[in-house]
Structure formats: C-alpha cells, structure tokens
Design an enzyme around this catalytic site. Structure first.
Site, PDB file in Angstrom:
ATOM      1  N   ASP A  82       2.984   8.635  -4.517  1.00 33.92           N
ATOM      2  CA  ASP A  82       4.343   7.804  -5.280  1.00 33.92           C
ATOM      3  C   ASP A  82       5.172   8.723  -5.560  1.00 33.92           C
ATOM      4  OD1 ASP A  82       1.505   6.500  -7.564  1.00 33.92           O
ATOM      5  OD2 ASP A  82       1.900   5.851  -5.492  1.00 33.92           O
TER       6      ASP A  82
ATOM      7  N   GLU B  52       4.647  -3.844  -3.103  1.00 34.14           N
ATOM      8  CA  GLU B  52       5.071  -2.580  -4.828  1.00 34.14           C
ATOM      9  C   GLU B  52       5.983  -2.131  -4.415  1.00 34.14           C
ATOM     10  OE1 GLU B  52       0.933  -0.572  -3.042  1.00 34.14           O
ATOM     11  OE2 GLU B  52       0.309  -1.337  -4.526  1.00 34.14           O
TER      12      GLU B  52
HETATM   13  C1  6LW Z   1       1.138   2.578  -6.981  1.00 39.10           C
HETATM   14  C2  6LW Z   1       1.393   1.667  -6.470  1.00 39.10           C
HETATM   15  C3  6LW Z   1       0.467   2.614  -4.827  1.00 39.10           C
HETATM   16  O1  6LW Z   1       1.200   2.622  -8.525  1.00 39.10           O
HETATM   17  O2  6LW Z   1      -0.615   2.790  -4.991  1.00 39.10           O
HETATM   18  O3  6LW Z   1       0.363   3.318  -2.593  1.00 39.10           O
HETATM   19  C4  6LW Z   1      -0.238   2.946  -6.560  1.00 39.10           C
HETATM   20  N1  6LW Z   1       0.747   2.806  -3.683  1.00 39.10           N
HETATM   21  O4  6LW Z   1       3.149   1.630  -5.437  1.00 39.10           O
HETATM   22  C5  6LW Z   1      -1.289   4.467  -7.318  1.00 39.10           C
HETATM   23  O5  6LW Z   1      -0.332   4.848  -6.714  1.00 39.10           O
END
Ligand code: 6LW
Length: 534
Positions: A27, A194
């Site tokens: 991230d 996300e």
């Molecule tokens: C993070 C989310 C994700 O908060 O996995 O790969 C979660 N993306 O955006 C934890 O890394």
C-alpha cells in the site's frame, strides 16, 4: 541497488520499472516536497509502524524513520492476528507547511491523522476521526486551493451507507467532519473498491482506485470529473495497471499512488508480489514497485508505455552472489530499524545496551500462543537468503532460537534449551492447525550458532518450491541440519493475511511464572549462491 539513475531527461522506458522496497512494504503512498520524494507503506501488527523512506532520484531510497514509533501512537492488541490487524493502507500528503498521514488502525480505533513539520522528527499523537465520520479503511486527503481539505475513505455497508468510496470535508486538526458524507464512487466495475486517491491535473479531478481485491485479480483504475465530487467518467483503458493473466514475475499488482516528479514526469508506485511455484504462492509479502506514467492526448494516464511491468535490472533482492547483505552486531543501545516486534512495543520485549548482544525476555511458552512473544524479526526480502545468529546465553528455563514467522499459526522455528548439563534442539513447524516438533539431543555448547537458509536449490520436487533449512554449528564447526520445511506452506496464500514472512530471534520460557531470557550475538543476512548452501 545499481547506481543507474532513472533518466530524468529522456522518455522513460521499461528501465524505469523497479522493485523499490523488497520484503513486506504494501500500500505505498508518495508525496513530493521540493526535490525530495517521501514514501510510506502499511505495517499491520508490526511495531514500530509505517516505515518512511526518502529519495531524490526515485531509485535510491533511504530509510528516514518509523512514523508510528511510540506505543500511544500505535495501540496493538496482543491476542489479535498480526497479519490482519493494526495499520492498513496510509496516505501521505504535504500542505506546503506540514506533512499529514492518514491511516487505519483496523479494529483498534479506526482512522486517524498524524502530522509533522520535519518528517525525520517525532510525529504527532493520533487525531482520531470523530465517531460520526469514523469507519472504513484506506483514508486519503486532498488539499483544495481554498484551504479546505477533502477526505476520502473506503466505506462499508455496515455503516448503512453505499459500499464504495465516500467523501467529506475534514478539519485535520480535530478529525471533525465539516460537511455531510457523500457517496463518491463504487468503482469501475470490479470487486473490493479501495485505496482511493483524488488529485487535480488540468481541468480534471482524477480518482485513482484499487479494485479486484488484493490477490491475483488486483488492479488499478482511474476515473475523472470536472469537479471533485463527480459525476465520474471511467478511463476507457481501465484497468490502467493489472497483471492478472499476464506472464510476469510480478503479480497481484494494485493499490497505487500517482505523483508528478520534479521535472514534470509522472510516476506510479504500487504493490505487487513475486510468487513462487504453481499455483503461485508469495512469501516476501506485498512489495513496493515504481513505474513511469505518460498522459495520452485525451488526458488519461498510461503506465509503463502500456506494457506489463518487468524488472529490467536484476534487483538486489535476488542477488545470488553469496554477498553479505548486512550484519548486525547489536553495538547500539537502539535496535536497527530493520527489526520489528509483533503486537507490542519494543521495549517490553528486548533489552540491548550496545555491548554487542541483544537480550530477549521471554513472554510466552510457545510461538503458537495468541499473546505477546519475545520475537524480534526482519522482513524476508528475497528467495535466496541465509540468516545466521549466535545464541550466546540461555537463562535457566529459557528456550530460544531462530524462526521464520508469519503468524502464531504459520511459522518454523529452531530452538535450544539446556537442562541438567545437557542440551537439546527442537525444530517446530506450525501450519494452520497442524504442529509438529522434532527434538534432537545436543552437546552443551558455550554458544549455539544457528542458521536458516532459503534456497531454491534445496527444493521439494520442483525448482520453485524453495525450502527453509535450519542448522546448528557444532563445537567441531560442522553445520548440522536439524530440520527443513517448504516455504510454500508459509506463503500468504496458505496462512492468509496481508503481511509477509519475518526472520528473527525468539525466547520462550518453560514456566509461565518464571522470568527467562536469552542473549544473541550478531545476526547476519547473506544472499545465497544459486547452487545451494555454500
Ligand atoms: C489495504 C487495501 C488493500 O488497506 O489491502 O491491497 C488492504 N489493498 O487497500 C491491506 O493492505
């Protein structure tokens, strides 16, 4: 890292795709201040949390400090899984005067803001987002020219709102929401929307997202609008980065941050994995990569000239020349930043006063217990590695050694204990609900040199199933294998979670009431010859 600079003045090429941070560094988020680029990554149940790096050329990244370095900044629960709690994806930004980082302490307080004027100095205590606006993961912030600040977050239906990305105006000094929450986007068509980042370029506001889930289907999408509140138009060539079904040593590419370089060239940092075997399993966690970005005439970003990310230059993470990567003599009264503890602040677990040894104070009787462990580990950052340490003192009732650790239900360990003038070595393999131990009697020694080697050569019927081989050096100077285990069973696809393997030292106690400790002298990491343990 080879010294070739990312060519700042010619059109970037494949050569400008790199593994920037090897070992678990997921991230990634970047902000540029003047000539310096600052990069931070998530850290889950590791203490200290959120490593911060700085660079001037996007190739050489220097560790600056951990942003969450005080227990009050990083409350962690000892009985919670390291791999799925703690610090999730952060966003790092600068408003011209101050650095701000927003992130999530998952299920231990939620979203909060920390800030600093000097990134190398102490960062503030957390400012928690106020309850009415608390919730979700992957918070991000955008500074508007009129001084207002917009806050985006991945919102979940448990909060009764629409799944996707939510936005509201925020006061960073108090964590208070200053406008009603507004649903912003449900993404560009894939699951698990996300990692939002909103930025302005020209007449457009761009909303960068991670979609598809942080596994094989992970991808990066982008959409734009003439206002920061939408409506949004998806990029016609979404996903702008996705390696699902692509032949490449790098997979699961996603969760990104886009930024403009000091010369106007744009770049993207993103996470990816370097899996082994089939089906692919990764053991070094989600790592940080960088690639160049061009803008099409229609104003859409094109990553790496539209080509899959390949690692042009052999990354040092895979150097196979037997060179010593680093050696820690514990000669300072502070632990080097490569070491982390799990779910607990440092000082309660170890003591070192710079006299060439590290003392671990046992907290548990087995690494399988859901509690605080006297374990100090460093990120596994390659597939050809050999780690050695010297166990120089064992207090009565202590058992201590070297371990490869993902979670209390995912580790291999080699431990020594002494009793009645004799010693014995115990090799333990814990994989989910299966635990095996092998114990062998040993000559009592003044010191126990311990080694764990990971090498693709010592394989398990297929080249790419590297094995961890645990050995002890006897008084006669002979390295004796005590046990081995396939790395595959400790991969994130098996154990689960969001982290990567750690290699480190631990100390346990037989009697929960007794205080037991052990000393370790020096810890060395070497990159292994491809042709097996030399
Ligand atoms: C993070 C989310 C994700 O908060 O996995 O790969 C979660 N993306 O955006 C934890 O890394």
């Amino acid at each position: 890292m080879n010294q070739k600079l990312i060519n700042q003045n010619s059109r970037p090429s494949d050569a400008d795709t790199r593994l920037v941070l090897s070992g678990m560094h997921p991230d990634p988020t970047v902000c540029r201040v003047g000539d310096h680029y600052y990069l931070a990554t998530s850290s889950f149940g590791f203490f200290p949390g959120i490593p911060l790096y700085v660079s001037e050329d996007l190739i050489n990244w220097r560790f600056l400090r951990h942003i969450l370095s005080r227990p009050e900044q990083l409350p962690l629960a000892a009985d919670q899984p390291v791999i799925g709690r703690g610090i999730f994806a952060p966003t790092l930004r600068h408003d011209g005067e101050r650095f701000y980082l927003v992130t999530t302490n998952f299920l231990q307080g939620g979203n909060f803001i920390v800030s600093a004027t000097d990134p190398a100095g102490e960062w503030s205590a957390p400012v928690w987002i106020e309850d009415a606006y608390q919730g979700g993961i992957d918070p991000s912030i955008t500074f508007l020219d009129d001084g207002r600040v917009l806050y985006q977050v991945t919102w979940d239906e448990s909060r009764g709102d629409q799944l996707g990305i939510t936005q509201f105006e925020i006061d960073l000094a108090t964590g208070k929401g200053l406008s009603p929450r507004q649903h912003l986007s449900e993404g560009c068509g894939w699951k698990a929307v996300e990692g939002p980042h909103l930025f302005n370029k020209g007449q457009y506001w761009y909303l960068l997202l991670a979609e598809g889930g942080t596994e094989a289907g992970h991808r990066v999408t982008i959409s734009r609008s003439e206002t920061p509140w939408g409506p949004w138009t998806s990029c016609p060539h979404n996903p702008i980065l996705c390696h699902s079904g692509i032949q490449s040593p790098i997979q699961n590419t996603g969760h990104a941050d886009l930024f403009e370089g000091k010369d106007g060239q744009w770049w993207i940092v993103f996470l990816g994995v370097r899996p082994l075997g089939h089906p692919p399993v990764h053991i070094t966690g989600r790592e940080t990569f960088i690639a160049s970005v061009e803008w099409s005439d229609e104003g859409w970003p094109i990553v790496n000239n539209g080509k899959p990310i390949t690692l042009a230059a052999e990354t040092d993470a895979d150097l196979k020349d037997g060179s010593t990567l680093w050696s820690d003599e514990f000669s300072s009264d502070e632990l080097h930043h490569r070491w982390v503890t799990l779910n607990a602040a440092y000082r309660s677990i170890y003591s070192t006063c710079g006299d060439g040894k590290l003392t671990l104070h046992a907290k548990s009787a087995s690494l399988s217990e859901k509690t605080i462990h006297a374990f100090v580990g460093t990120r596994l950052d390659g597939h050809n590695r050999c780690y050695e340490t010297r166990l120089s003192r064992l207090a009565p009732g202590a058992k201590a050694g070297i371990a490869v650790f993902m979670e209390t239900f995912g580790y291999y360990s080699l431990g020594i204990q002494e009793e009645d003038g004799a010693a014995r070595a115990t090799f333990t393999r814990r994989v989910l609900d299966m635990e095996t131990t092998q114990t062998v009697p040993l000559e009592k020694q003044d010191e126990y040199p311990l080694r764990v080697a990971l090498n693709r050569s010592s394989m398990f019927w297929s080249y790419s199933y590297a094995e961890f081989v645990f050995s002890i050096e006897t008084q006669e100077g002979v390295w004796t294998e005590i046990g081995r285990g396939t790395s595959r069973l400790l991969g994130s696809e098996v154990i689960g979670g969001f982290t990567g393997l750690l290699v480190g030292m631990y100390c346990l106690r037989n009697d929960p009431q007794a205080s037991a400790s052990a000393d370790f002298r020096c810890f060395t990491a070497t990159s292994l010859e491809k042709e097996g343990v030399s």
